[in-house]
Motif scaffolding. Structure first.
Motif, PDB file in Angstrom:
ATOM      1  N   HIS A 111       0.820  -1.213   0.000  1.00  0.00           N
ATOM      2  CA  HIS A 111       0.000   0.000   0.000  1.00  0.00           C
ATOM      3  C   HIS A 111       0.863   1.277   0.000  1.00  0.00           C
ATOM      4  O   HIS A 111       0.520   2.269  -0.668  1.00  0.00           O
ATOM      5  CB  HIS A 111      -0.886  -0.071   1.255  1.00  0.00           C
ATOM      6  CG  HIS A 111      -1.745   1.099   1.506  1.00  0.00           C
ATOM      7  ND1 HIS A 111      -3.079   1.131   1.171  1.00  0.00           N
ATOM      8  CD2 HIS A 111      -1.476   2.290   2.089  1.00  0.00           C
ATOM      9  CE1 HIS A 111      -3.577   2.301   1.539  1.00  0.00           C
ATOM     10  NE2 HIS A 111      -2.636   3.023   2.101  1.00  0.00           N
ATOM     11  N   HIS A 115       1.034   4.273  -2.846  1.00  0.00           N
ATOM     12  CA  HIS A 115       0.861   5.731  -2.690  1.00  0.00           C
ATOM     13  C   HIS A 115       1.879   6.481  -3.561  1.00  0.00           C
ATOM     14  O   HIS A 115       1.584   7.537  -4.101  1.00  0.00           O
ATOM     15  CB  HIS A 115       1.027   6.152  -1.227  1.00  0.00           C
ATOM     16  CG  HIS A 115      -0.249   6.080  -0.429  1.00  0.00           C
ATOM     17  ND1 HIS A 115      -1.413   6.675  -0.844  1.00  0.00           N
ATOM     18  CD2 HIS A 115      -0.522   5.500   0.776  1.00  0.00           C
ATOM     19  CE1 HIS A 115      -2.363   6.460   0.067  1.00  0.00           C
ATOM     20  NE2 HIS A 115      -1.853   5.744   1.053  1.00  0.00           N
ATOM     21  N   GLY A 137      -1.707   8.774   6.824  1.00  0.00           N
ATOM     22  CA  GLY A 137      -2.116   8.642   8.217  1.00  0.00           C
ATOM     23  C   GLY A 137      -1.224   7.681   8.981  1.00  0.00           C
ATOM     24  O   GLY A 137      -1.106   7.765  10.202  1.00  0.00           O
ATOM     25  N   GLY A 138      -0.583   6.765   8.269  1.00  0.00           N
ATOM     26  CA  GLY A 138       0.242   5.764   8.937  1.00  0.00           C
ATOM     27  C   GLY A 138       1.727   5.890   8.647  1.00  0.00           C
ATOM     28  O   GLY A 138       2.539   5.279   9.349  1.00  0.00           O
ATOM     29  N   GLY A 163       0.000  12.484   9.079  1.00  0.00           N
ATOM     30  CA  GLY A 163      -1.473  12.460   9.036  1.00  0.00           C
ATOM     31  C   GLY A 163      -2.059  12.204  10.421  1.00  0.00           C
ATOM     32  O   GLY A 163      -3.103  12.752  10.784  1.00  0.00           O
ATOM     33  N   ASP A 167      -4.593  14.464  12.515  1.00  0.00           N
ATOM     34  CA  ASP A 167      -5.818  13.921  13.112  1.00  0.00           C
ATOM     35  C   ASP A 167      -5.866  14.166  14.620  1.00  0.00           C
ATOM     36  O   ASP A 167      -6.930  14.461  15.170  1.00  0.00           O
ATOM     37  CB  ASP A 167      -5.936  12.422  12.809  1.00  0.00           C
ATOM     38  CG  ASP A 167      -6.136  12.170  11.314  1.00  0.00           C
ATOM     39  OD1 ASP A 167      -6.519  13.109  10.599  1.00  0.00           O
ATOM     40  OD2 ASP A 167      -5.888  11.039  10.863  1.00  0.00           O
ATOM     41  N   GLY A 180      -7.419  16.047   9.352  1.00  0.00           N
ATOM     42  CA  GLY A 180      -6.594  16.674   8.308  1.00  0.00           C
ATOM     43  C   GLY A 180      -7.358  17.645   7.412  1.00  0.00           C
ATOM     44  O   GLY A 180      -6.984  18.827   7.327  1.00  0.00           O
ATOM     45  N   ASP A 184      -6.921  21.809   7.233  1.00  0.00           N
ATOM     46  CA  ASP A 184      -6.605  22.426   5.947  1.00  0.00           C
ATOM     47  C   ASP A 184      -7.578  23.593   5.681  1.00  0.00           C
ATOM     48  O   ASP A 184      -7.167  24.712   5.355  1.00  0.00           O
ATOM     49  CB  ASP A 184      -6.735  21.340   4.854  1.00  0.00           C
ATOM     50  CG  ASP A 184      -6.149  21.752   3.518  1.00  0.00           C
ATOM     51  OD1 ASP A 184      -5.776  22.927   3.362  1.00  0.00           O
ATOM     52  OD2 ASP A 184      -6.079  20.888   2.618  1.00  0.00           O
ATOM     53  N   GLY A 289      -2.422  10.410   1.802  1.00  0.00           N
ATOM     54  CA  GLY A 289      -3.566  11.276   2.126  1.00  0.00           C
ATOM     55  C   GLY A 289      -3.205  12.726   2.355  1.00  0.00           C
ATOM     56  O   GLY A 289      -3.928  13.636   1.913  1.00  0.00           O
ATOM     57  N   ASN A 293      -3.311  18.005   1.002  1.00  0.00           N
ATOM     58  CA  ASN A 293      -3.283  19.267   1.760  1.00  0.00           C
ATOM     59  C   ASN A 293      -2.827  20.443   0.884  1.00  0.00           C
ATOM     60  O   ASN A 293      -1.827  20.346   0.175  1.00  0.00           O
ATOM     61  CB  ASN A 293      -2.347  19.096   2.969  1.00  0.00           C
ATOM     62  CG  ASN A 293      -2.279  20.343   3.813  1.00  0.00           C
ATOM     63  OD1 ASN A 293      -1.421  21.188   3.615  1.00  0.00           O
ATOM     64  ND2 ASN A 293      -3.184  20.456   4.748  1.00  0.00           N
ATOM     65  N   ASP A 321      -6.647   6.963   0.422  1.00  0.00           N
ATOM     66  CA  ASP A 321      -6.677   5.556   0.030  1.00  0.00           C
ATOM     67  C   ASP A 321      -7.657   5.300  -1.116  1.00  0.00           C
ATOM     68  O   ASP A 321      -8.791   5.786  -1.101  1.00  0.00           O
ATOM     69  CB  ASP A 321      -7.032   4.692   1.244  1.00  0.00           C
ATOM     70  CG  ASP A 321      -5.868   4.644   2.222  1.00  0.00           C
ATOM     71  OD1 ASP A 321      -4.766   5.105   1.864  1.00  0.00           O
ATOM     72  OD2 ASP A 321      -6.070   4.135   3.341  1.00  0.00           O
TER      73      ASP A 321
HETATM   74  O1  KG4 Z   1      -3.301   7.741   2.731  1.00  0.00           O
HETATM   75  P1  KG4 Z   1      -4.454   7.786   3.662  1.00  0.00           P
HETATM   76  O2  KG4 Z   1      -5.840   7.833   3.080  1.00  0.00           O
HETATM   77  O3  KG4 Z   1      -4.422   6.584   4.668  1.00  0.00           O
HETATM   78  C1  KG4 Z   1      -3.252   5.995   5.124  1.00  0.00           C
HETATM   79  O4  KG4 Z   1      -2.619   5.238   4.345  1.00  0.00           O
HETATM   80  O5  KG4 Z   1      -2.909   6.313   6.285  1.00  0.00           O
HETATM   81  O6  KG4 Z   1      -4.223   9.060   4.592  1.00  0.00           O
HETATM   82  C2  KG4 Z   1      -5.171   9.466   5.517  1.00  0.00           C
HETATM   83  C3  KG4 Z   1      -4.639  10.719   6.202  1.00  0.00           C
HETATM   84  C4  KG4 Z   1      -5.466  11.127   7.414  1.00  0.00           C
HETATM   85  O7  KG4 Z   1      -4.585  11.333   8.485  1.00  0.00           O
HETATM   86  C5  KG4 Z   1      -6.109  12.430   6.950  1.00  0.00           C
HETATM   87  O8  KG4 Z   1      -6.345  13.350   7.995  1.00  0.00           O
HETATM   88  C6  KG4 Z   1      -5.059  12.964   5.994  1.00  0.00           C
HETATM   89  O9  KG4 Z   1      -4.641  11.827   5.290  1.00  0.00           O
HETATM   90  N1  KG4 Z   1      -5.590  13.972   5.078  1.00  0.00           N
HETATM   91  C7  KG4 Z   1      -5.219  15.280   5.111  1.00  0.00           C
HETATM   92  C8  KG4 Z   1      -5.961  15.933   4.111  1.00  0.00           C
HETATM   93  N2  KG4 Z   1      -6.758  14.999   3.495  1.00  0.00           N
HETATM   94  C9  KG4 Z   1      -6.511  13.800   4.100  1.00  0.00           C
HETATM   95  N3  KG4 Z   1      -4.346  15.903   5.911  1.00  0.00           N
HETATM   96  C10 KG4 Z   1      -4.185  17.231   5.709  1.00  0.00           C
HETATM   97  N4  KG4 Z   1      -4.864  17.945   4.789  1.00  0.00           N
HETATM   98  C11 KG4 Z   1      -5.750  17.340   3.970  1.00  0.00           C
HETATM   99  N5  KG4 Z   1      -6.421  18.044   3.045  1.00  0.00           N
END
Ligand code: KG4
Ligand code: ZN
Length: 352
Positions: A111, A115, A137-138, A163, A167, A180, A184, A289, A293, A321
């Motif tokens: 995964h 990305h 996020g991870g 991320g 959060d 997140g 933003d 994710g 931003n 994701d």
């Molecule tokens: O890649 P993702 O969907 O899941 C993982 O693989 O972790 O990332 C999710 C993360 C969350 O922490 C979310 O708050 C963050 O991406 N995120 C953002 C924005 N859109 C999603 N953080 C800051 N600004 C954003 N616009």
């Protein structure tokens, strides 16, 4: 080659049909935000059950929207690592069942690596070597990339992912989950002052390519909710905790903007160090994710132009994701000779 990609590593159930690793015919994502909102984070058991409910409808929609029949599928690509084990298993079981019943090959996709691939959907191959950055996020990691498949990690977070910090700050400010996107938006409001608070930008030791976000998160916590009382001196009365200012909308807005500035400055700082390690670097590839931003996107554009790099960053729909990135990278791995079978297992950690 028509690839059906499946993704269920955390709290998004996704399926997508991608042709030749590039052309996205459909990308369906069922989110579970509302189910986890009251807990302030993803609850693994709830996530697995929701995947179970969403998987078949999402698969049907992805195939229908792509305008293909099941018999047109040449390959099943599955995100089988990293993630929550119960969540991964739902997608992996569906992928194995489909591959077996359709008589088509199966490839497992990492995964985090996917990305990095998300920005390549719908466009030509970029030039290499490249510097890669995953902000999710991870994970918060940088990579030296010899091509789309040869990826070597240069550094990653030693505590929270970026991320996760967004959060947690969102939770401190009472913005709901995930924080997140709300931070933003708040940081972009008129009058938001990103220098109102001098939050720490983690540098770690000289030349370090790792990240740390826990100190920044604690600094925000103290600013928003107050510092703990200082420890009492021997024989003296305990000192009172410093006064906490009310968390007005203006203060929240300024905290969000100042936090975001510090969080993103750390990315730019470490990219500046990492680029020295990628000789002849031509391209900056960003995904995850947090690459959705607004400030991350503008700062990445600035960094790329300053260093004469081409910037590859996903369209907004492919930052968070999704299964298009899984299907896209899956095709490339298959073309490179990767083959998996029904013994493929779900693995909680990334190989990247
Ligand atoms: O890649 P993702 O969907 O899941 C993982 O693989 O972790 O990332 C999710 C993360 C969350 O922490 C979310 O708050 C963050 O991406 N995120 C953002 C924005 N859109 C999603 N953080 C800051 N600004 C954003 N616009
Ligand atoms: Zn992700």
């Amino acid at each position: 080659m028509i690839v059906l990609g499946i993704e269920s590593s955390c709290d998004e159930t996704a399926a997508s049909v991608v042709v030749d690793g590039r052309e996205v015919l459909s990308s369906i994502v069922a989110s579970q935000y509302d189910l986890h909102e009251e807990f302030g984070g993803v609850v693994p058991e709830i996530a697995s059950r929701a995947h179970e409910q969403h998987m078949l409808p999402v698969l049907r929609d992805a195939i229908a929207q792509a305008g293909i029949g099941q018999g047109d599928i040449d390959l099943i690509a599955i995100g089988h690592r990293p993630g929550l084990i119960g969540s991964l298993l739902v997608g992996l079981s569906a992928a194995k069942a489909l591959a077996w019943s359709l008589g088509v090959p199966l490839v497992g996709v990492d995964h985090v690596h996917a990305h990095l691939y998300a920005g390549m959907l719908g466009r030509d191959e970029p030039e290499y070597p490249a510097l890669g950055l995953v902000v999710s996020g991870g994970h918060t990691s940088m990579y030296s990339m010899r091509d789309a498949l040869q990826v070597q990690r240069l550094g990653s977070t030693i505590d929270d992912a970026i991320g996760e910090a967004f959060d947690k700050v969102g939770a401190i400010l009472g913005l709901g989950h995930p924080g997140g996107p709300a931070i933003d938006r708040l940081a972009q409001e008129d009058g938001a002052d990103d220098r109102a608070f001098d939050f720490p930008v983690s540098r770690l030791k000289k030349g370090s390519l790792d990240f740390s976000y826990s100190g920044l998160k604690t600094a925000v916590l103290y600013e928003a909710k107050g510092r703990p009382a200082p420890p009492a001196l021997p024989g003296r009365d305990p000192l009172p905790a410093p006064e906490v200012l009310p968390l007005t909308h203006e203060r929240m807005r300024d905290i969000a903007a100042s936090f975001q500035r510090a969080a993103v400055r750390a990315l730019v700082l470490k990219l500046g160090r990492a680029i020295e390690r990628v000789e002849g670097c031509r391209t900056l590839i960003v995904g995850g994710g947090v690459s959705a931003n607004t400030l991350v996107r503008s700062e990445m554009a600035g960094f790329a132009s300053e260093h004469h790099l081409e910037l590859i960053i996903p369209r907004l729909g492919y930052c968070v994701d999704n299964a298009a990135m899984i299907a896209g990278l899956g095709a490339r791995l298959y073309q490179n000779g990767q083959r998996d079978d029904l013994t493929l297992s779900a693995i909680p950690t990334t190989a990247c």
